[in-house]
Each structure stands twice: as structure tokens, then as C-alpha cells.
Design a protein around this motif. Structure first.
Motif, short mmCIF file in Angstrom:
data_model
loop_
_atom_site.label_atom_id
_atom_site.label_comp_id
_atom_site.label_asym_id
_atom_site.label_seq_id
_atom_site.Cartn_x
_atom_site.Cartn_y
_atom_site.Cartn_z
N GLY A 280 0.58 -1.15 0.15
CA GLY A 280 -0.02 -0.03 0.05
C GLY A 280 0.78 1.27 0.00
N TRP A 281 1.65 1.30 0.80
CA TRP A 281 2.71 2.30 0.79
C TRP A 281 3.64 2.46 -0.34
N THR A 283 2.93 1.65 -3.40
CA THR A 283 1.87 2.07 -4.26
C THR A 283 1.42 3.68 -4.33
N ARG A 284 1.33 4.03 -3.26
CA ARG A 284 0.94 5.30 -2.91
C ARG A 284 2.28 6.09 -3.07
N GLY A 287 2.57 6.45 -7.08
CA GLY A 287 1.66 7.56 -7.44
C GLY A 287 1.96 9.02 -7.28
N LEU A 288 2.83 9.21 -6.22
CA LEU A 288 3.25 10.39 -5.89
C LEU A 288 4.41 10.80 -6.87
N CYS A 302 10.35 4.27 0.51
CA CYS A 302 9.32 4.84 1.59
C CYS A 302 10.12 5.20 2.75
N LEU A 309 4.61 10.86 2.81
CA LEU A 309 3.57 9.77 2.63
C LEU A 309 2.42 9.97 3.55
N HIS A 312 0.00 12.58 2.68
CA HIS A 312 -0.79 12.32 1.61
C HIS A 312 -1.70 11.24 1.66
N SER A 313 -1.59 10.39 2.78
CA SER A 313 -2.29 9.31 3.10
C SER A 313 -3.87 9.77 3.12
N ASP A 314 -4.37 11.01 3.31
CA ASP A 314 -5.55 11.52 3.21
C ASP A 314 -5.66 12.85 2.68
N GLU A 315 -5.75 12.49 1.07
CA GLU A 315 -5.65 13.96 0.21
C GLU A 315 -6.80 14.94 0.56
#
Length: 410
Positions: A280-281, A283-284, A287-288, A302, A309, A312-315
Motif C-alpha cells: 500500500g505504501w 503504491t502510494r 503515484g506521488l 518509502c 507519505l 498524502h495518506s488522506d488527500e
């Protein structure tokens, strides 16, 4: 099962005058020759000399008898076919592969056994007073027989290895799907699948998310051969690395070379049953990277960018934070907004030290003081409140990387 078809008879054999009872004489002596060949193979090939391995010895004996039978059958009928015996050696080759052994021992046994059998049968031919043309033809046939059964064994071995490799890949894909799935991971299920996939179970892992390319195949990745579980069909492609911090196989240099410049994000190292979190991290982070918020090129870890991270975990919440905290900047003109925001962030990060801010921004200290007086009017006491200062740092830091937020912010 497609076994190699035996070749036609050697040209010299059909033309040479053969004693009509030669095949039967050799067939009557076959078991004694088989005893000698088996003893010679065990003496020279260590794999066939192991005590207590009845199956291996049975295979050896059966193979010797079958090869000698093929040789004698060709003498009796030079144009006959040895399909059944070729099939036997095909299965012997498959058995070596399925047992996880190499083909070298079997091939050595064939060469040694064929040579010894020819020496023994050659003496018999000499005792019968056969002329040199017949002896020469028999020698050619002996070595052709060895070649035939060796080809059959190699074909069986290759077929089993091919199927075994495909099955291992399928089992490893199922294991990867289990480890990276959304549900809870049962250790017993992992152990069972890992055993079937011949994958040593590590204590800790990291998952890598890879930038997609149209033509990359799993077999192109040397890290898969080193023990990584790879799925290039997922979106994004992913790779699970065992014990990433405990083995030189996955060191920074080796990993970078293996990826061949392909952008990738390596998730945090976690216990095996938490591999989905690492994915999950990763992949995030990937994307960033694509949005330019994190560095776009190379391999990104990461662990080196946890604060970004986390932010940006809750944009949606981050957008609300920026809009709320930076709302006072709406009171200034668009041209001033970016300069004041840049100055304010530098001032907050430098501990309110004007000379440091000036050096960081490459402006005169007086310019900094002028801008700070403007910011005091805009933000008031918030500039000196610890909680507000933290919110400002977070908002301004992320605003710099949010597609010109400050320029487009109404």
C-alpha cells in the motif's frame, strides 16, 4: 508425451553379413552383461553408488537392461523401432527432473555403460570370428543406441523441467496473491503454499511497486531468480523482496542494476504477514512520484519519505488543511502570494532567523523583514502560536508540490 523416434538403421549394418543366431547368442548373455555394466556404472558414477536407495538402483538396472535389449533388437531386426525403450528412457529423464536431480549422472551412466557393454559384446563378436565389417557395424550400432536413449532421457528431462517451472510459477503467484490480498493472512496457509512453491519463508519482507512498461516479462527479472516473488501483470506491477535488509542479493546497487533504470518505490520492511501494508505504501509512493510530489526517477525508498507519505495518506483532508490554514493569503495579490508563502516557509523552517532566510532565498535581509511585516498583518498571532506554526509548515510544504496551489488558490 512425445518421445524421440528411433533413427533408422546404420547403412553398414544392413549390408554386413550377420550370423543368423548372433542376436539370440547376445540375448542369452544379456543378464550377465547387465550385471557387469551395472557394477561399472556404480563404481564410476557416485550418484548410483548410494547405499539404501532401492528406487535409484531399480531405475539403473531397468535402464541398463532396456538399453541392451534395444541394441540386441536392432541386430535381430535392423529396421525395427525401439519406441517402447525410448519411452522408458524418456520416463527416466522425467524422473530425474521430478526428483530435483540433474541429468549429468544419468548421461554419465549411459556413456560409461555403453562403452563397457560394447567392450563385452565386442569380445563375444571376436570369439565368434565375425569379420571386421560386421564388428564395425556393431560398434556403430552400439553408439547409436546410446545416442538414442540419451536423446530420449534428455527430452523427458526437459519436458518435466518445463512443466515443473510453470507449476512453480503458478504456485508462487498464488502465494503472492495470498500475501498481498486484502484479508487476514494465516501463517499455516503461507507455510503450505511456500512449501509447494519451494520458497523459503522469510521473517520480514518489503514490497516494490514498479512503473508499468508494455513489454517487460517476469522472466526478464533476475530478482525473481534470487527469490523475489514477481507479478508483472498486476497494476502496478509488484515484487515481494524477502529479507531486504539481511541479504546482499537485494542491496541498493544490485537492486538498481536489476531494475535497469525503471522507476520503482520500495515499501517499508514489515513482517511477512503485513506485506499488504508495504504494498500500500509503495503504491502510494509510486503515484506521488508520477505527480512530481516525490522524485520521479530511480528507486525511491518509502522509509526516506515517511512524512510526505503520511501527509498524502488522506488527500481530501490535506486539501482542507491547506485551504483553511492558507486562507489569509487570499487577502494579498496573486503576484505577492507566492513570494510571501516562500518567505514564510523559510522563516518557519529557519527558526525565525532573518539572515538565514535571506541566504536561503538569495534576497537582502531587509526584503525579508519587509515581507514578514506584511505576513504579520495577514496572519497575526498565528505566526507565534506553536500549533498554528506546525499547521503552516505542513500546509506550505505540501502546497509547493500541489500543482501550483498557491498560484491557483482563489
Amino acid at each position: 508425451m512425445a518421445t524421440p523416434a528411433p533413427h533408422g538403421p546404420p547403412e553398414g549394418l544392413g549390408a554386413a553379413p550377420m550370423p543368423p543366431d548372433l542376436a539370440e547368442l547376445l540375448r542369452a548373455d544379456l543378464q550377465d552383461v547387465a550385471d557387469e555394466v551395472e557394477e561399472e556404472v556404480r563404481r564410476q558414477v557416485p550418484e548410483y553408488a548410494r547405499p539404501g536407495d532401492g528406487t535409484y538402483h531399480e531405475h539403473l538396472r531397468a535402464g541398463v537392461v532396456q538399453a541392451l535389449t534395444l541394441f540386441v533388437d536392432h541386430i535381430a531386426d535392423p529396421r525395427g523401432r525401439g519406441d517402447a525403450i525410448a519411452a522408458t528412457y524418456y520416463e527416466l529423464g522425467r524422473g530425474e527432473a521430478l526428483e530435483g536431480r540433474g541429468l549429468d549422472a544419468l548421461q554419465s551412466a549411459l556413456r560409461i555403460g555403453g562403452l563397457h557393454a560394447w567392450r563385452r559384446m565386442g569380445r563375444t563378436a571376436e570369439e565368434l570370428g565375425l569379420d571386421s565389417a560386421v564388428v564395425s557395424a556393431l560398434g556403430e550400432l552400439a553408439f547409436r543406441t546410446v545416442h538414442e536413449v540419451a536423446e530420449a532421457a534428455a527430452a523427458g528431462y526437459a519436458e518435466a523441467r518445463s512443466n515443473d517451472t510453470g507449476e512453480l510459477e503458478r504456485r508462487r503467484r498464488r502465494l503472492l496473491d495470498l500475501l498481498l490480498g486484502e484479508g487476514p493472512v494465516a501463517p499455516a496457509a503461507v507455510q503450505d503454499l511456500a512449501h509447494g512453491a519451494r520458497w523459503p519463508v522469510p521473517k520480514r519482507v518489503a514490497v516494490v511497486a514498479l512503473a508499468a512498461t508494455p513489454d517487460q516479462r517476469e522472466e526478464d527479472w533476475p530478482l525473481a531468480a534470487a527469490g523475489a516473488l514477481v507479478d508483472m501483470d498486476s497494476r502496478p506491477p509488484r515484487m515481494l523482496i524477502p529479507d531486504p535488509e539481511g541479504s546482499g542479493r537485494f542491496g541498493s546497487r544490485a537492486f538498481g542494476l536489476a531494475l535497469r533504470g525503471r522507476p520503482a518505490a520500495i515499501g517499508p520492511t514489515v513482517p511477512l504477514t503485513e506485506a499488504a501494508q508495504s504494498l500500500g505504501w509503495a503504491t502510494r509512493a509510486l503515484g506521488l512520484m508520477g505527480r512530481g510530489i516525490l522524485p520521479r526517477q530511480g528507486v525511491l525508498r518509502c522509509a526516506d519519505h515517511m512524512s510526505t507519505l503520511l501527509l498524502h495518506s488522506d488527500e481530501p483532508m490535506l486539501d482542507r488543511l491547506r485551504a483553511h490554514v492558507l486562507a489569509p493569503l487570499d487577502a494579498v495579490s496573486e503576484g505577492q502570494r507566492e513570494r510571501l508563502a516562500e518567505t514564510l516557509l523559510a522563516w518557519l523552517l529557519s527558526g525565525s532567523n532573518v539572515p538565514d532566510v535571506a541566504a536561503r532565498l538569495h534576497v537582502h535581509p531587509q526584503t525579508v523583514r519587509y515581507r514578514m511585516r506584511q505576513l504579520e498583518k495577514v496572519f497575526g498571532d498565528a505566526l507565534h502560536d506553536p500549533a498554528s506554526r506546525l499547521d503552516l509548515i505542513l500546509a506550505l510544504t505540501t502546497a509547493q508540490k500541489s500543482e501550483e496551489f498557491l498560484n491557483s488558490h482563489p
